[in-house]
Enzyme design. Structure first.
Site, PDB file in Angstrom:
ATOM      1  N   ALA B  59     -13.432  25.892   6.124  1.00 53.59           N
ATOM      2  CA  ALA B  59     -13.336  24.436   6.088  1.00 53.59           C
ATOM      3  C   ALA B  59     -12.326  24.031   7.158  1.00 53.59           C
ATOM      4  CB  ALA B  59     -12.888  23.973   4.698  1.00 53.59           C
ATOM      5  N   GLU B  60     -12.818  23.899   8.402  1.00 51.47           N
ATOM      6  CA  GLU B  60     -11.903  23.692   9.524  1.00 51.47           C
ATOM      7  C   GLU B  60     -11.163  22.368   9.434  1.00 51.47           C
ATOM      8  OE1 GLU B  60     -14.881  25.049   9.748  1.00 51.47           O
ATOM      9  OE2 GLU B  60     -14.408  27.032  10.541  1.00 51.47           O
ATOM     10  N   ALA B  84     -12.592  28.936  18.875  1.00 53.35           N
ATOM     11  CA  ALA B  84     -12.510  27.555  19.367  1.00 53.35           C
ATOM     12  C   ALA B  84     -13.841  26.831  19.173  1.00 53.35           C
ATOM     13  CB  ALA B  84     -12.112  27.546  20.837  1.00 53.35           C
ATOM     14  N   ASP B  85     -14.938  27.594  19.187  1.00 53.08           N
ATOM     15  CA  ASP B  85     -16.284  27.024  19.008  1.00 53.08           C
ATOM     16  C   ASP B  85     -16.427  26.281  17.671  1.00 53.08           C
ATOM     17  OD1 ASP B  85     -18.011  29.212  21.048  1.00 53.08           O
ATOM     18  OD2 ASP B  85     -16.013  29.691  20.331  1.00 53.08           O
ATOM     19  N   ILE B  87     -13.992  24.424  16.197  1.00 53.60           N
ATOM     20  CA  ILE B  87     -12.917  23.441  16.048  1.00 53.60           C
ATOM     21  C   ILE B  87     -13.488  22.034  15.823  1.00 53.60           C
ATOM     22  CG2 ILE B  87     -12.584  22.736  18.460  1.00 53.60           C
ATOM     23  CD1 ILE B  87      -9.519  23.304  17.948  1.00 53.60           C
ATOM     24  N   HIS B 129     -19.530  31.768  20.399  1.00 52.58           N
ATOM     25  CA  HIS B 129     -18.308  32.566  20.299  1.00 52.58           C
ATOM     26  C   HIS B 129     -17.660  32.729  21.660  1.00 52.58           C
ATOM     27  CE1 HIS B 129     -20.468  33.720  16.605  1.00 52.58           C
ATOM     28  NE2 HIS B 129     -19.274  33.943  16.092  1.00 52.58           N
TER      29      HIS B 129
END
Ligand SMILES: Cc1ncc(C[n+]2csc(CCOP(=O)(O)OP(=O)(O)O)c2C)c(N)n1
Ligand SMILES: [Mg+2]
Lengths: 334, 327
Positions: B59-60, B84-85, B87, B129
């Site tokens: 759960a970013e 980072a993908d 975010i 990724h």
């Protein structure tokens, strides 16, 4: 009203006469201030109003359950009555609405309804619906990390917010870690124009609590005692390590969503009138008079006093300085 | 001074900072028991316990939002986004909440969080990724964006980020984790956020870069030195706020500028740097400002030849430098 043989709720709940009277004063101050803000808006002197009218019992009952300056509160834009009960003055509210330099919530930066005070532990929010419930979980997690007990955080939102991803994520984390947090849904049955059955797939928002491993409670949000009892229990449970609660207060907003809304486009005036007859302030006044806490004359005197205070605060806010142009880029970084 | 990999330096930064200050916590997916998918947080759970090293659900938005809430009550959280993908679900929290909290409360509240995220291509990570996403964060005030290239910088900048009073987005190039080693000071120290460094001094052109590309640019510069072209390589280290003074000082000296980044060309930080140079150092220029960046695509595709074509490398950088020198 309760049966004659029952102990009246204010006695059962240990609410002192002084607390009841100051609570009534807050409700009246909130409604009178709201009235004034709509007037100022029509006069072109306040750009924006978002109303708490109809939600006063929900918000006062919740405020009573908070230890001011100790527990954290993460409100949303509808919570003017709440923040007034926590200690923001009529003048504070007007300075915020008029976007003056001395607006304690934002120094004239945020549009009306974004209440904040570090001193009162009222946390600043954005306008992004539902985005603050993850902060509620984070604050509660921080109590845990710091080993602080006997403290809790309350986050408030409308039923529309419960469809947001951030809402779901906040409750998920609070449930997984059984954090000391209370999530209060002020269910006024509309998200602007969209009725609750198109916002929430179950009849009661509180039903969702089961999915987060937390307590779910539904109360009549226009009954200040029912709200206080449930909010107090939930906050006490959180403070004592008993985990989070999702508390749903069923209520109704008596005015358009904001000064930019026309509620005749989506709800019938008969519906609004039926709820006006259940105005939580009238209901509270009636209770207090019936139980000999205050008289009608005293209430009228109180209302006159509050109006005079609103008049004075209006003048003061209108005369108050704007933020300086030089301050526009202050506090971008620390 | 101990020699460490880039990854060990990151871990050492968190370890040393946490040992010195119990307000610092780490939260993210797989960060506790597993020590992170890249092992950046390995050992932290054993040393600091589950109160301070917290496994989060996938759960970013909550990973960053919970960090914000914890910061509101006085902690110094380090939130890890696994790649980072991923975010994007946290972007509302980063840009609308963390970045603005101080400003919108007129200085009453603040948000001293760090968001760490591995980024970058060249590891067969394909579309989800291997993204470079820094351009999404460099145009919102209130946050800082840091991208180190050496182990010593990784540690010093990460500790500075943890101690910084404002939110810092800290991108770590995945290819650097194990491929780069260097001396790293022991204990707590800061590398300044907002300051670029000259990695190679030169007189003929300025190459501005950050992260993995700094290493590629240095390799290219050595190749060009053999050909008689003396390039200066500047490691920006921080993309927000940009070190304008260092950029202008270098261009004023060399008269030529090439900006190299793995982020895409359109909207990448290179455009901003080019504009700064055009506005403030035009009269020093002997050639147009050049940019070398990834093509305007989503990320490196999975197929080897496509990934190779997508990625910059020292040869491509050297070619761009030669071209600029010849102008
Ligand atoms: C993320 C986001 N989407 C849309 C809006 C616009 N908006 C403001 S209030 C609102 C309705 C919210 O309804 P509810 O949560 O039930 O609260 P209420 O206003 O009824 O108290 C909407 C759609 C917003 N502020 N934020
Ligand atoms: Mg609603």
């Amino acid at each position: 009203m309760e049966e004659a043989h029952e102990v009246p709720p204010h006695i059962r709940l240990g609410l002192s006469r002084q607390r009841l009277i100051s609570g009534l004063r807050t409700m009246i101050a909130s409604r009178e201030t709201d009235d004034r803000l709509w007037l100022l808006n029509r006069q072109g002197r306040a750009h924006f109003v978002v109303t708490p009218a109809g939600h006063e019992a929900t918000q006062l009952g919740c405020a009573w359950a908070i230890r001011v300056g100790h527990d954290y509160v993460v409100p949303y834009y509808r919570d003017m009555t709440l923040v007034m009960a926590l200690g923001q003055s009529i003048l504070d509210i007007l300075l915020h609405a008029m976007a003056r330099r001395d607006d304690p919530s934002s120094g004239g930066r945020q549009m009306f309804g974004h209440f904040s005070s570090r001193r009162l532990r009222i946390v600043s929010g954005s306008s992004s619906v539902g985005s603050h419930l993850v902060h509620v979980a984070g604050i509660a997690l921080a109590f845990r990390v710091k080993g602080e007990q006997d403290i809790a955080v309350m986050g408030l939102f409308g039923e529309g917010a419960t469809a947001e991803g951030a809402w779901h994520e906040g409750l998920t984390v609070a449930g997984i870690y059984q954090l000391p947090a209370v999530f209060v849904c002020e269910n006024n049955q509309y998200a602007i124009s969209v009725p609750v059955n198109k916002e929430v797939p179950v009849p009661n928002v509180a039903t969702k609590a089961a999915g987060y491993g937390m307590h779910g409670v539904v109360v009549d949000g226009n009954d200040v005692f029912a709200v206080y009892e449930a909010a107090h229990q939930a906050m006490e449970r959180a403070r004592n390590g008993g985990g989070p609660t999702l508390l749903e207060c069923k209520t109704y907003r008596l005015r358009p969503h904001t000064s930019a809304d026309d509620d005749r486009r989506y709800r019938k005036s008969e519906e609004v009138e039926a709820w006006r007859a259940r105005d939580p302030i009238k209901r509270f006044e009636h209770y207090l008079v019936e139980h000999g806490i205050i008289t009608h004359d005293e209430i009228e005197a109180m209302r006159r006093e509050v109006r005079a205070e609103v008049d004075a605060a209006t003048d003061a806010a209108l005369a108050a300085p704007w933020p300086s142009i030089e301050s526009i880029a202050d506090h971008v970084y620390g | 001074m101990p020699v460490m990999t880039f990854l060990e330096a990151i871990r050492s930064a968190m370890h040393d900072a946490m040992a010195a200050d119990d307000r610092i916590i780490v939260l993210g997916e797989d960060v506790a028991v597993r020590g992170g998918v890249f092992l950046a947080t390995e050992g932290l759970l054993a040393r600091f316990g589950e109160r301070r090293v917290i496994d989060m659900p996938i759960a970013e938005c909550a990973i960053v939002g919970v960090a914000i809430g914890a910061a509101i009550h006085g902690l110094l959280p380090i939130a890890e986004i696994q790649f980072a993908d991923y975010i994007y679900p946290a972007i509302d929290q980063i840009l609308n909440e963390a970045a603005r909290l101080r400003y919108r409360s007129n200085g009453d509240w603040s948000c001293p969080i760090v968001v760490r995220a591995p980024f970058g291509a060249g590891i067969h990570g394909a579309l989800y990724h291997s993204q470079s996403v820094e351009r999404l964060f460099t145009s919102t005030p209130g946050i800082k964006v840091v991208i180190p290239s050496t182990p010593a910088d990784a540690k010093g900048l990460l500790i500075a980020a943890i101690h910084d009073p404002d939110p810092v987005i800290f991108f770590e190039h995945k290819q650097l984790y194990r491929s780069v080693r260097g001396e790293v000071p022991e204990g707590i120290y800061h590398e300044p956020i907002g300051k670029a460094v000259v990695r190679r001094s030169g007189a003929d052109m300025s190459v501005f870069s950050y992260g993995l590309m700094v290493h590629y640019a240095l390799t290219a510069a050595e190749q060009l030195a053999a050909e008689g072209i003396d390039a200066e390589v500047i490691d920006l280290r921080t993309l927000a706020p940009l070190d304008r003074a260092a950029i202008l000082a270098s261009v004023e000296k060399t008269g030529r500028a090439l900006i190299v980044h793995e982020d895409v060309l359109t909207g990448g930080i290179g455009g901003e740097i080019a504009a700064i140079i055009a506005e403030h150092a035009f009269e020093y220029l002997d050639a147009p400002v050049r940019r070398l960046a990834s093509p305007d695509l989503f990320a490196a595709p999975f197929a080897d030849p496509l990934e190779d074509h997508f990625m910059l490398n020292p040869q491509k950088i050297a070619a761009a430098m030669r071209d600029l020198a010849r102008y």
